[in-house]
Design an enzyme around this catalytic site. Structure first.
Site, PDB file in Angstrom:
ATOM      1  N   HIS A   1       0.842  -1.207   0.000  1.00 45.45           N
ATOM      2  CA  HIS A   1       0.000   0.000   0.000  1.00 45.45           C
ATOM      3  C   HIS A   1       0.876   1.256   0.000  1.00 45.45           C
ATOM      4  O   HIS A   1       0.625   2.207  -0.724  1.00 45.45           O
ATOM      5  CB  HIS A   1      -0.892   0.053   1.251  1.00 45.45           C
ATOM      6  CG  HIS A   1      -1.915  -1.036   1.347  1.00 45.45           C
ATOM      7  ND1 HIS A   1      -1.999  -1.889   2.423  1.00 45.45           N
ATOM      8  CD2 HIS A   1      -2.919  -1.403   0.517  1.00 45.45           C
ATOM      9  CE1 HIS A   1      -2.998  -2.731   2.251  1.00 45.45           C
ATOM     10  NE2 HIS A   1      -3.578  -2.455   1.104  1.00 45.45           N
TER      11      HIS A   1
ATOM     12  N   LYS B   1     -17.733  -6.370   8.607  1.00 51.77           N
ATOM     13  CA  LYS B   1     -16.500  -7.110   8.318  1.00 51.77           C
ATOM     14  C   LYS B   1     -15.634  -7.127   9.578  1.00 51.77           C
ATOM     15  O   LYS B   1     -15.314  -6.069  10.121  1.00 51.77           O
ATOM     16  CB  LYS B   1     -15.763  -6.378   7.178  1.00 51.77           C
ATOM     17  CG  LYS B   1     -14.784  -7.233   6.423  1.00 51.77           C
ATOM     18  CD  LYS B   1     -14.359  -6.495   5.160  1.00 51.77           C
ATOM     19  CE  LYS B   1     -13.057  -7.048   4.614  1.00 51.77           C
ATOM     20  NZ  LYS B   1     -12.582  -6.336   3.434  1.00 51.77           N
TER      21      LYS B   1
ATOM     22  N   ARG C   1      -2.161  -6.101  -8.117  1.00 54.30           N
ATOM     23  CA  ARG C   1      -0.929  -6.887  -7.928  1.00 54.30           C
ATOM     24  C   ARG C   1      -0.738  -7.939  -9.008  1.00 54.30           C
ATOM     25  O   ARG C   1       0.355  -8.174  -9.484  1.00 54.30           O
ATOM     26  CB  ARG C   1      -0.956  -7.596  -6.566  1.00 54.30           C
ATOM     27  CG  ARG C   1      -0.782  -6.686  -5.403  1.00 54.30           C
ATOM     28  CD  ARG C   1      -1.199  -7.365  -4.133  1.00 54.30           C
ATOM     29  NE  ARG C   1      -2.607  -7.764  -4.204  1.00 54.30           N
ATOM     30  CZ  ARG C   1      -3.323  -8.194  -3.190  1.00 54.30           C
ATOM     31  NH1 ARG C   1      -2.758  -8.340  -2.014  1.00 54.30           N
ATOM     32  NH2 ARG C   1      -4.592  -8.523  -3.332  1.00 54.30           N
TER      33      ARG C   1
ATOM     34  N   SER D   1      -2.709  -7.904   3.188  1.00 50.90           N
ATOM     35  CA  SER D   1      -2.943  -7.715   4.630  1.00 50.90           C
ATOM     36  C   SER D   1      -3.269  -9.060   5.275  1.00 50.90           C
ATOM     37  O   SER D   1      -2.838  -9.350   6.393  1.00 50.90           O
ATOM     38  CB  SER D   1      -4.098  -6.744   4.856  1.00 50.90           C
ATOM     39  OG  SER D   1      -3.815  -5.501   4.283  1.00 50.90           O
TER      40      SER D   1
HETATM   41  O1  PNS Z   1      -8.917  -3.141   0.646  1.00 50.54           O
HETATM   42  P1  PNS Z   1     -10.219  -3.640   0.097  1.00 50.54           P
HETATM   43  O2  PNS Z   1     -10.963  -4.411   1.166  1.00 50.54           O
HETATM   44  O3  PNS Z   1     -10.057  -4.432  -1.175  1.00 50.54           O
HETATM   45  O4  PNS Z   1     -11.088  -2.324  -0.257  1.00 50.54           O
HETATM   46  C1  PNS Z   1     -12.395  -2.459  -0.723  1.00 50.54           C
HETATM   47  C2  PNS Z   1     -13.121  -1.110  -0.834  1.00 50.54           C
HETATM   48  C3  PNS Z   1     -13.054  -0.350   0.482  1.00 50.54           C
HETATM   49  C4  PNS Z   1     -12.439  -0.273  -1.898  1.00 50.54           C
HETATM   50  C5  PNS Z   1     -14.575  -1.393  -1.250  1.00 50.54           C
HETATM   51  O5  PNS Z   1     -15.104  -2.349  -0.388  1.00 50.54           O
HETATM   52  C6  PNS Z   1     -15.473  -0.169  -1.256  1.00 50.54           C
HETATM   53  O6  PNS Z   1     -15.298   0.720  -2.035  1.00 50.54           O
HETATM   54  N1  PNS Z   1     -16.461  -0.140  -0.336  1.00 50.54           N
HETATM   55  C7  PNS Z   1     -17.401   0.953  -0.252  1.00 50.54           C
HETATM   56  C8  PNS Z   1     -18.798   0.510  -0.654  1.00 50.54           C
HETATM   57  C9  PNS Z   1     -19.115   0.838  -2.104  1.00 50.54           C
HETATM   58  O7  PNS Z   1     -18.922   1.935  -2.567  1.00 50.54           O
HETATM   59  N2  PNS Z   1     -19.671  -0.167  -2.835  1.00 50.54           N
HETATM   60  C10 PNS Z   1     -20.093  -0.016  -4.213  1.00 50.54           C
HETATM   61  C11 PNS Z   1     -18.985  -0.021  -5.234  1.00 50.54           C
HETATM   62  S1  PNS Z   1     -18.240  -1.589  -5.436  1.00 50.54           S
END
Ligand code: PNS
Length: 213
Positions: A64, A88, A137, A175
């Site tokens: 990150h 979560k 990645r 992570s």
């Molecule tokens: O590090 P991660 O867990 O892959 O991040 C995921 C994240 C936070 C980018 C994603 O879960 C997110 O954007 N959540 C917010 C909810 C949202 O906007 N959902 C609709 C679009 S997919």
């Protein structure tokens, strides 16, 4: 840059508050200006100066951090958006995750860290950004990222997602794996920033280890 150009750029930044015809004309003017001034980068930079880098960051890894440094080569500011998701189960609380990242980038005034819940596009708009950065990645990341980027585009066509590749050194890093290594007492050197390693060892009550021990 003359006053007209400056106004065009200003209006692009204020797009949400402007009338649609004005937006169209402003966009046209913006691109005309760019065409007539090849090599002048300032317009583009002004338009995309702040990007949101969202994630769970449970915890933030060196992968990150690498993406954030690469992002700063493109954007003036990066807003790190830490997902607050009560459904979560995370190892670190939202506050802990935000604080850890703030500590890592304490010296860098171009980085801001906030938690968010709800839709990411809403968060981006509220924070006046039209750009989302995501790290990619490997091919295995692609499908999930592709769906998410297109869903975000459906929700707000003005918001773009930019995928960036971390250094090859971090392409295996996640992570989830970092937590597993830490839980089992493995060496965290090179995987996470030092302060994150300390917090992980606190959580799992493991002793510091180096690759040679
Ligand atoms: O590090 P991660 O867990 O892959 O991040 C995921 C994240 C936070 C980018 C994603 O879960 C997110 O954007 N959540 C917010 C909810 C949202 O906007 N959902 C609709 C679009 S997919």
């Amino acid at each position: 840059m003359d006053e007209k150009d400056k106004r065009a750029i200003y209006l692009l930044g204020q797009k949400k508050n402007a009338e649609s015809e004005e937006i169209r004309l402003t966009k046209q003017l913006f691109f005309d200006t760019k065409l007539n001034n090849p090599g002048e980068r300032v317009h583009c930079v002004d338009m995309i100066k702040k990007a949101v880098y969202p994630g769970s960051f449970d915890p933030i890894t060196n992968g990150h951090v690498d993406i954030i440094h690469r992002g700063l080569e493109i954007f003036d500011q990066i807003l790190i958006a830490v997902l607050e998701n009560p459904k979560k189960r995370s190892l670190f609380s939202t506050k802990e995750r935000v604080t850890m990242i703030q500590e890592i980038f304490a010296e860098n005034e171009n980085i801001e860290v906030k938690s968010f819940h709800g839709l990411l596009v809403d968060f981006a708009n509220t924070n006046e950004s039209k750009m989302i950065i995501r790290g990619m990645r490997a091919i295995s990341d692609f499908e999930y990222e592709f769906q998410m980027a297109l869903m975000n585009r459906k929700l707000d066509p003005d918001i773009e997602t930019l995928f960036m590749m971390p250094s090859l050194n971090y392409s295996f890093l996640s992570s989830r794996l970092v937590k597993e290594v830490s839980m089992l007492g493995g060496c965290l050197e090179g995987l996470v920033p030092g302060e994150v390693g300390d917090k992980l060892r606190d959580k799992y009550k493991t002793a510091p280890k180096t690759n040679s021990t």
